[in-house]
Write a protein that holds these residues in place. Structure first.
Motif, PDB file in Angstrom:
ATOM      1  N   CYS A 262      10.853  -5.937  -3.821  1.00 39.76           N
ATOM      2  CA  CYS A 262      11.330  -5.125  -2.696  1.00 39.76           C
ATOM      3  C   CYS A 262      12.401  -5.886  -1.932  1.00 39.76           C
ATOM      4  CB  CYS A 262      10.187  -4.760  -1.754  1.00 39.76           C
ATOM      5  SG  CYS A 262      10.793  -3.782  -0.353  1.00 39.76           S
ATOM      6  N   CYS A 300       8.895   1.578  -1.473  1.00 41.84           N
ATOM      7  CA  CYS A 300       7.847   0.699  -0.968  1.00 41.84           C
ATOM      8  C   CYS A 300       7.463   1.113   0.455  1.00 41.84           C
ATOM      9  CB  CYS A 300       8.396  -0.732  -0.983  1.00 41.84           C
ATOM     10  SG  CYS A 300       7.325  -1.954  -0.219  1.00 41.84           S
ATOM     11  N   HIS A 305       6.888  -6.146   5.064  1.00 40.77           N
ATOM     12  CA  HIS A 305       8.207  -6.475   4.507  1.00 40.77           C
ATOM     13  C   HIS A 305       9.325  -6.417   5.534  1.00 40.77           C
ATOM     14  CE1 HIS A 305       7.335  -5.793  -0.070  1.00 40.77           C
ATOM     15  NE2 HIS A 305       6.827  -6.911   0.409  1.00 40.77           N
ATOM     16  N   HIS A 307      10.405  -3.605   6.785  1.00 42.89           N
ATOM     17  CA  HIS A 307      10.924  -2.229   6.843  1.00 42.89           C
ATOM     18  C   HIS A 307       9.792  -1.287   7.240  1.00 42.89           C
ATOM     19  CE1 HIS A 307       8.948  -1.200   3.040  1.00 42.89           C
ATOM     20  NE2 HIS A 307       9.455  -2.314   2.517  1.00 42.89           N
TER      21      HIS A 307
HETATM   22 ZN   LIG Z   1       8.897  -3.270   0.796  1.00 42.25          ZN
END
Ligand SMILES: [Zn+2]
Length: 530
Positions: A262, A300, A305, A307
């Motif tokens: 990702c 994802c 992460h 985001h």
């Molecule tokens: Zn991600």
């Protein structure tokens, strides 16, 4: 509308085929919807591009985006309405916050589709694409269709010596070079981009030096967004994997499973950029082929992460752009070839970061290669449109791959001396006659009435010199009459047939009669009568 670049062996091919909607025959009430592929790759199904024509001109539009998108075409009593943008996307914007959305372009034009595409390509070269070197595009050798991953130093050097002799300018090692790569696996050891000294005893740097001594540049393939789920990267950094509702996003190849990194995670961006830069510097890579054989589907939605849950696919695409920009900044002069199983991510977002586009994994049939270039040339510069010669060693086969960037992927060691001489002549013809015209105007002179004929005209942007390339398939009528364009209707021109050396004269507003044997081509060079 244009279909995307998915592999297809149909004739006429579906890849990069134009689709038209006629206002008179189309219902006013239902919108027609076009979109990225379900796996998230931008041009697996359609290209985020449209052209509206009418009244002697029109509007061309495109989204500069390499992830999920959606376009709606609708006719209303007031006229055509187009909506084009991100899809399946949610992002909570905090007060005062900002979000960079994909860029879009709109081009108003007078004239027809060819004239609009000519204007678009000029604009792209000036404002969108990275600078290209002189004598671009270089003629490429790539071993993939000859040997796939069954490669080693001796085998490739033998091919490289012949490739250099016939005029190739870059030699690219495709998939198969990294340590641990098994011939029966498309998953095992993906993500560990280290050279395989058992296959390349001199190392890739040493191999590249030999390529440079032969007068070519050295190219190397990578696929950085995909990893072996059992491999080092995925097991040491499971937190880097893209996941949906807690389940890693994967693609199966036989019994094996590949994971998707990702790039919405800044740590992954940093790792990928530094790893790719290491590969380029350590192995002396001058041309990097960036492949992408799986998508992220809905994207994802992990929470760790950086985001948001609804924008993972957006964050990955933005992260990819950042990685590519970092790689280019750290490796000045590096050429990037964009590939995603062929043309599954062949969009204008990637054009801003790459120098050449591998159009389709179906590069086998000459007629398909011509149609791919014809369609893709409506939205991408011709120099980007790469197709390869495989086994057919004659002018018809070679010229069918000359509408854009010419490449070879064959066991040249098994070609006869006569075949190699023909290939060398074809490459010399491409460099001298076709390549200098690729940044000029292109007109498709063939019409639906000329089924089985493809007739292209390429015009120099300033000198008025032009080339006409005509191809006749076996079932086609024996001759066609075409009207050359982009030349002065008041002038006389002299045309020379490059195969026979014969010349004849033509008036600028006259029709040109072209007659060639079945499954053959003709190349005419036109100049003003001085
Ligand atoms: Zn991600």
């Amino acid at each position: 509308m244009l279909r995307g670049g998915a592999y297809d062996d149909a004739l006429p091919p579906k890849g990069y085929a134009l689709q038209t909607l006629d206002r008179l025959s189309y219902s006013l009430s239902r919108p027609r919807v076009y979109a990225s592929a379900g796996d998230g790759r931008s041009t697996g199904e359609f290209v985020p591009w449209f052209c509206l024509q009418g009244g002697g001109g029109g509007v061309m539009g495109a989204l500069l985006w390499s992830g999920h998108w959606r376009m709606e075409a609708r006719y209303t009593p007031a006229g055509a309405r187009m909506a084009l943008g991100l899809s399946n996307f949610e992002h909570l914007l905090a007060p005062g916050g900002a979000l960079q959305l994909p860029r879009a372009l709109l081009l108003g034009f007078s004239g027809d589709l060819d004239e609009a595409a000519n204007a678009l390509r000029v604009w792209e070269l000036r404002y969108l694409a990275p600078p290209i070197p002189e004598n671009w595009p270089w003629v490429q050798y790539n071993h993939w269709y000859a040997y796939e991953g069954d490669i080693d130093e001796a085998r490739l050097l033998a091919e490289a010596e012949i490739a250099a002799r016939v005029g190739c300018e870059v030699f690219v090692i495709d998939d198969g070079w990294f340590a641990g790569r098994r011939p029966d696996s498309y998953v095992s050891w993906w993500g560990q981009w280290r050279e395989d000294r058992s296959r390349f005893p001199s190392g890739l740097w040493g191999f590249g030096e030999r390529i440079r001594q032969l007068g070519m540049r050295f190219g190397l393939w990578v696929e950085p967004e995909r990893v072996d789920m059992q491999g080092e990267v995925a097991t040491e950094h499971p937190e880097w994997l893209a996941a949906r509702d807690g389940v890693p996003i994967t693609r199966r190849w036989g019994d094996e499973i590949a994971g998707h990194l990702c790039l919405g995670n800044p740590d992954v961006q940093d790792w990928m950029a530094s790893e790719v830069v290491r590969v380029v510097h350590e192995y002396g890579v001058q041309w990097l082929k960036w492949d992408y054989n799986m998508g992220y589907a809905a994207g994802c939605n992990r929470e760790d992460h950086g985001h948001q849950a609804g924008d993972g696919h957006y964050a990955h695409t933005m992260g990819l752009y950042r990685v590519l920009a970092t790689v280019r900044e750290s490796c000045p002069g590096l050429i990037i070839e964009n590939c995603a199983s062929g043309g599954h991510r062949a969009d204008l977002g990637m054009l801003t970061h790459s120098h050449i586009q591998w159009l389709s994994d179906y590069t086998h049939r000459a007629a398909s290669c011509r149609r791919h270039v014809q369609g893709a040339g409506y939205y991408l510069p011709l120099q980007w449109l790469n197709a390869w010669v495989l086994e057919g060693a004659d002018a018809y086969e070679f010229r069918s791959r000359m509408g854009g960037a010419l490449g070879i992927s064959a066991r040249l060691g098994s070609w006869s001396q006569q075949q190699l001489e023909l290939l060398a002549r074809g490459i010399a013809e491409y460099k001298a006659v076709i390549r200098p015209l690729l940044s000029g105007h292109r007109s498709l002179l063939s019409s639906p009435w000329h089924e089985g004929w493809d007739v292209w005209q390429l015009c120099h942007p300033r000198s008025g010199e032009f080339t006409i390339l005509a191809f006749r398939d076996p079932s086609a009528i024996s001759s066609v009459r075409v009207a050359p364009r982009s030349i002065s209707p008041e002038e006389d021109y002299i045309l020379m047939n490059l195969d026979t050396g014969e010349s004849f004269q033509m008036h600028g507003k006259g029709l040109l009669e072209i007659s060639v044997a079945r499954h053959a081509s003709v190349l005419l060079i036109g100049k003003l009568v001085s």
